[in-house]
Design a protein around this motif. Structure first.
Motif, short mmCIF file in Angstrom:
data_model
loop_
_atom_site.label_atom_id
_atom_site.label_comp_id
_atom_site.label_asym_id
_atom_site.label_seq_id
_atom_site.Cartn_x
_atom_site.Cartn_y
_atom_site.Cartn_z
N GLN A 228 91.06 29.30 -25.10
CA GLN A 228 89.95 29.99 -24.55
C GLN A 228 88.87 29.11 -23.85
OE1 GLN A 228 88.21 32.60 -27.69
NE2 GLN A 228 89.57 31.65 -28.96
N VAL A 229 89.34 27.74 -23.63
CA VAL A 229 88.26 26.68 -23.12
C VAL A 229 88.09 27.20 -21.67
CG1 VAL A 229 87.92 24.42 -22.55
CG2 VAL A 229 88.94 24.99 -24.65
N ASN A 230 89.23 27.43 -20.84
CA ASN A 230 89.01 27.72 -19.55
C ASN A 230 87.89 28.90 -19.15
OD1 ASN A 230 90.09 29.87 -17.15
ND2 ASN A 230 90.08 27.72 -16.56
N GLU A 231 88.09 30.09 -19.94
CA GLU A 231 87.36 31.22 -19.65
C GLU A 231 85.88 30.87 -20.23
OE1 GLU A 231 88.33 34.81 -21.27
OE2 GLU A 231 89.51 33.91 -23.19
N ASN A 232 85.63 30.15 -21.24
CA ASN A 232 84.31 29.52 -21.90
C ASN A 232 83.67 28.88 -20.73
OD1 ASN A 232 82.59 29.45 -24.23
ND2 ASN A 232 83.02 27.43 -23.76
N LEU A 233 84.63 28.17 -20.05
CA LEU A 233 83.70 27.24 -18.98
C LEU A 233 83.12 27.83 -17.97
CD1 LEU A 233 86.03 24.18 -18.34
CD2 LEU A 233 84.01 24.25 -19.64
N ALA A 234 83.93 29.21 -17.72
CA ALA A 234 83.24 30.12 -16.55
C ALA A 234 81.95 30.69 -17.05
CB ALA A 234 84.29 31.19 -16.41
N THR A 235 81.56 30.64 -18.43
CA THR A 235 80.22 31.64 -18.82
C THR A 235 79.20 30.37 -18.73
OG1 THR A 235 80.71 31.04 -21.09
CG2 THR A 235 81.67 33.04 -20.39
N THR A 236 79.64 29.14 -18.34
CA THR A 236 78.42 28.05 -18.62
C THR A 236 77.75 28.21 -17.01
OG1 THR A 236 79.85 26.33 -18.15
CG2 THR A 236 79.48 27.06 -20.41
N ASP A 237 76.46 27.33 -17.14
CA ASP A 237 75.78 27.26 -16.06
C ASP A 237 75.88 25.99 -15.48
OD1 ASP A 237 74.40 30.11 -16.26
OD2 ASP A 237 73.74 29.08 -18.07
N GLY A 238 76.53 24.92 -15.66
CA GLY A 238 76.57 23.76 -15.09
C GLY A 238 77.27 22.88 -16.13
N VAL A 239 77.37 21.44 -15.70
CA VAL A 239 78.33 20.62 -16.22
C VAL A 239 77.67 19.16 -16.46
CG1 VAL A 239 80.46 19.24 -16.22
CG2 VAL A 239 80.82 21.90 -15.90
N LEU A 240 77.71 18.56 -17.34
CA LEU A 240 77.52 17.32 -17.62
C LEU A 240 78.65 16.33 -18.16
CD1 LEU A 240 74.21 17.91 -19.62
CD2 LEU A 240 74.25 16.81 -17.58
N LEU A 241 79.07 15.52 -17.13
CA LEU A 241 80.09 14.66 -17.31
C LEU A 241 79.95 13.24 -17.90
CD1 LEU A 241 81.80 14.97 -13.62
CD2 LEU A 241 82.17 16.42 -15.61
N LEU A 242 80.53 12.95 -18.98
CA LEU A 242 80.46 11.88 -19.82
C LEU A 242 81.05 10.58 -18.76
CD1 LEU A 242 80.11 9.70 -21.96
CD2 LEU A 242 82.28 10.44 -22.71
N SER A 243 81.90 10.92 -17.82
CA SER A 243 82.48 9.91 -16.79
C SER A 243 81.38 9.66 -15.64
CB SER A 243 83.75 10.55 -16.24
OG SER A 243 84.63 9.35 -15.44
N PHE A 244 81.97 8.70 -14.71
CA PHE A 244 81.12 8.14 -13.72
C PHE A 244 81.85 7.79 -12.49
CE2 PHE A 244 82.48 5.26 -17.24
CZ PHE A 244 83.07 4.31 -16.71
N GLU A 245 81.22 7.80 -11.49
CA GLU A 245 82.22 7.80 -10.27
C GLU A 245 82.82 6.50 -9.83
OE1 GLU A 245 80.08 9.14 -6.73
OE2 GLU A 245 80.04 11.07 -7.19
N ALA A 260 80.93 24.09 -7.57
CA ALA A 260 80.24 24.71 -6.43
C ALA A 260 80.54 26.03 -5.81
CB ALA A 260 80.07 23.72 -5.57
N GLU A 261 81.88 26.27 -6.28
CA GLU A 261 82.26 27.73 -5.69
C GLU A 261 81.50 28.88 -6.46
OE1 GLU A 261 86.53 27.77 -6.78
OE2 GLU A 261 87.04 26.03 -5.31
N THR A 262 80.85 28.42 -7.41
CA THR A 262 80.10 29.46 -8.30
C THR A 262 78.65 29.11 -8.33
OG1 THR A 262 81.20 28.49 -10.21
CG2 THR A 262 82.06 30.67 -9.56
#
Length: 509
Positions: A228-245, A260-262
């Protein structure tokens, strides 16, 4: 607190230290950066005590911003995930009522109704509860506490290289075949057929290379939530990544483009480590029952063997080669044979150290096995030369920040991809191949080699890798690690990407 607080943010993650530890550090940074912000971190009884101590590592004595970070226990969780406990707490928060910590009985005064939350991407029940009670009046930001590449592959949409919505596909297949839904879903997630995983900036891998060890958490909650993780991600408003560039720039760009597509933002936050202050070190040391002993041991080994002479071994708080522990004990035999001082963390509940091994380590005199290690203290110590790691995102980040090159022993999750980044992309370490088990004992895409997996092969590889690590080749890798360390620490300096992104996140609240 209530007189100055205008913005109230709530955070929550599952019962995994690798997910929770960086989140509490992020929460501490948020209240330091924004003086009118209060953060309520909701957690479980199993995590409460350690998170409280970890939070203290981020504040110096007298820092009043610490009062705007509240860690509140929601109660005892019934499973590994600890999801779904939020409902009574959330109802109180949106009603403008105070909270009572279920661990300490402490009462907390009412605060403004939260307008934003940060939820672990596995916290599916909590996400649904908040949506059902608050609708779109609260912005839900998904916490990605691992390597972005891995999360994209496991839970992203198909067009970004992911497995897509497993739940829908599994339900359809279950109806057609009559097989149980969970059986089908787990087969889709875990069974690999030798397909090639190709993500921008990451060397290609066979799909089975993401499961290099025969290891299973064996928790029913995992089998219920993963599809269910994929569709749960679709219901959220943004993402905070622990990672770094500076670690996975191209992977992060894929995530930015996908969200950005959504019209949803992606914020990088790493590296998330408490400061190396006296207060921080002291609060980390007291979390380990052997903290004082470890500190003394580090000093003794420095005087006996010199700088960069010690090997630190840790598989994190969960993973352990439970199906083939004899490979670890064989590896330790070589460490002793080569007269290398070492500290091994035995924090995993799956780790059982035989009495025979304990006696050998004791008689060796230059080894120490601990149930919980103050990891940053060990990595920052001048005696530490190498870190044998399972490759979880937190451990890798801490190694980079301390400029300690890595020897990788990955299992699953983001670890195999992190191993490839360590060895092939950034070239700051080695990967042990003969320690693999299960599906891991198949051909490796990037080299064409098929591991043998015998004890003799493990010992031969250990001698080879450790000989290189503590020789000229290892010093060249340490030199490259210094450059990566500078780039990583700069992520939170003026003009750094993570500092910029977190400031933008705070502005959006």
């Amino acid at each position: 607190m209530t007189a100055t607080t205008r913005i109230h943010l709530v955070a929550n993650c599952i019962q995994a230290w690798g997910h929770a530890r960086p989140l509490v550090t992020l929460c501490a940074r948020l209240v330091k950066m924004k003086t009118d912000l209060c953060v309520t971190l909701l957690t479980t009884a199993a995590m409460f005590g350690r998170l409280t101590k970890e939070a203290a590592r981020n504040f110096e004595i007298g820092d009043e911003s610490s009062q705007r970070l509240r860690i509140v226990c929601m109660g005892v969780a019934n499973d590994f995930i600890g999801d779904g406990l939020i409902e009574p707490m959330w109802k109180a928060l949106i009603a403008g009522e105070g909270l009572e910590c279920q661990q300490t009985g402490t009462s907390y005064n009412p605060l403004p109704v939260p307008t934003a939350v940060i939820f672990d991407f596995f916290a599916i029940k909590n996400t649904r509860i908040v949506r059902s009670l608050s609708g779109s009046s609260v912005r839900i930001h998904s916490w990605w506490p691992g390597l972005t590449y891995h999360i994209l592959y496991q839970f992203g949409d198909a067009h970004v290289g992911g497995l897509g919505n497993i739940r829908v596909r599994a339900e359809e297949e279950s109806r057609k075949s009559g097989r149980p839904y969970h059986e089908v879903a787990m087969e889709m997630f875990y069974t690999k057929y030798g397909g090639v995983v190709g993500l921008p900036g990451l060397p290609p891998m066979f799909d089975y290379e993401n499961y290099t060890q025969d290891f299973s958490l064996g928790d029913k909650a995992m089998t219920e939530l993963i599809p269910q993780v994929n569709e749960n991600l679709a219901t959220t408003d943004g993402v905070l990544l622990l990672s770094f560039e500076s670690w996975e720039k191209e992977g992060i760009q894929v995530a930015r483009n996908w969200l950005a597509e959504t019209g949803r933002p992606v914020y990088t936050t790493g590296p998330l480590l408490p400061p190396a202050s006296k207060t921080s070190v002291a609060n980390e040391k007291i979390q380990s029952p052997e903290g004082a002993e470890i500190e003394a041991f580090l000093g003794e080994m420095l005087s006996r063997s010199g700088e960069h002479s010690l090997l630190y071994i840790s598989f994190g708080s969960v993973f352990f080669p439970v199906k083939t522990p004899e490979k670890l004990w064989a590896f330790l035999e070589v460490v002793v044979e080569l007269n290398i001082p070492f500290i091994m963390s035995a924090a995993s509940p799956f780790c059982v150290v035989p009495e025979e091994v304990k006696e050998k380590v004791k008689s060796y005199g230059k080894g120490l096995i601990s149930t919980w290690t103050p990891q940053q203290m060990i990595l920052d110590h001048p005696v530490t030369g190498w870190y044998l790691s399972h490759g979880g995102q937190n451990g890798v980040t801490e190694a980079i920040a301390s400029c300690v090159p890595l020897i990788m022993w990955p299992f699953a999750a983001d670890q195999p991809m992190n191993a490839v980044l360590v060895t092939d992309v950034h070239k700051v370490g080695y990967e042990l191949l003969e320690v693999r088990s299960g599906s891991g004992l198949q051909r490796i895409f990037r080299t064409g080699y098929t591991p043998v997996g015998t004890i003799d092969a493990v010992k031969a590889e250990a001698r080879d890798v450790l000989g290189k690590a503590f020789g000229k080749d290892g010093e060249e890798k340490r030199a490259r690690m210094r450059g990566l360390q500078r780039a990583t620490l700069a992520e939170w300096e003026q003009g750094g990407v993570s500092k910029r992104d977190v400031a933008a996140f705070l502005e959006s609240l």
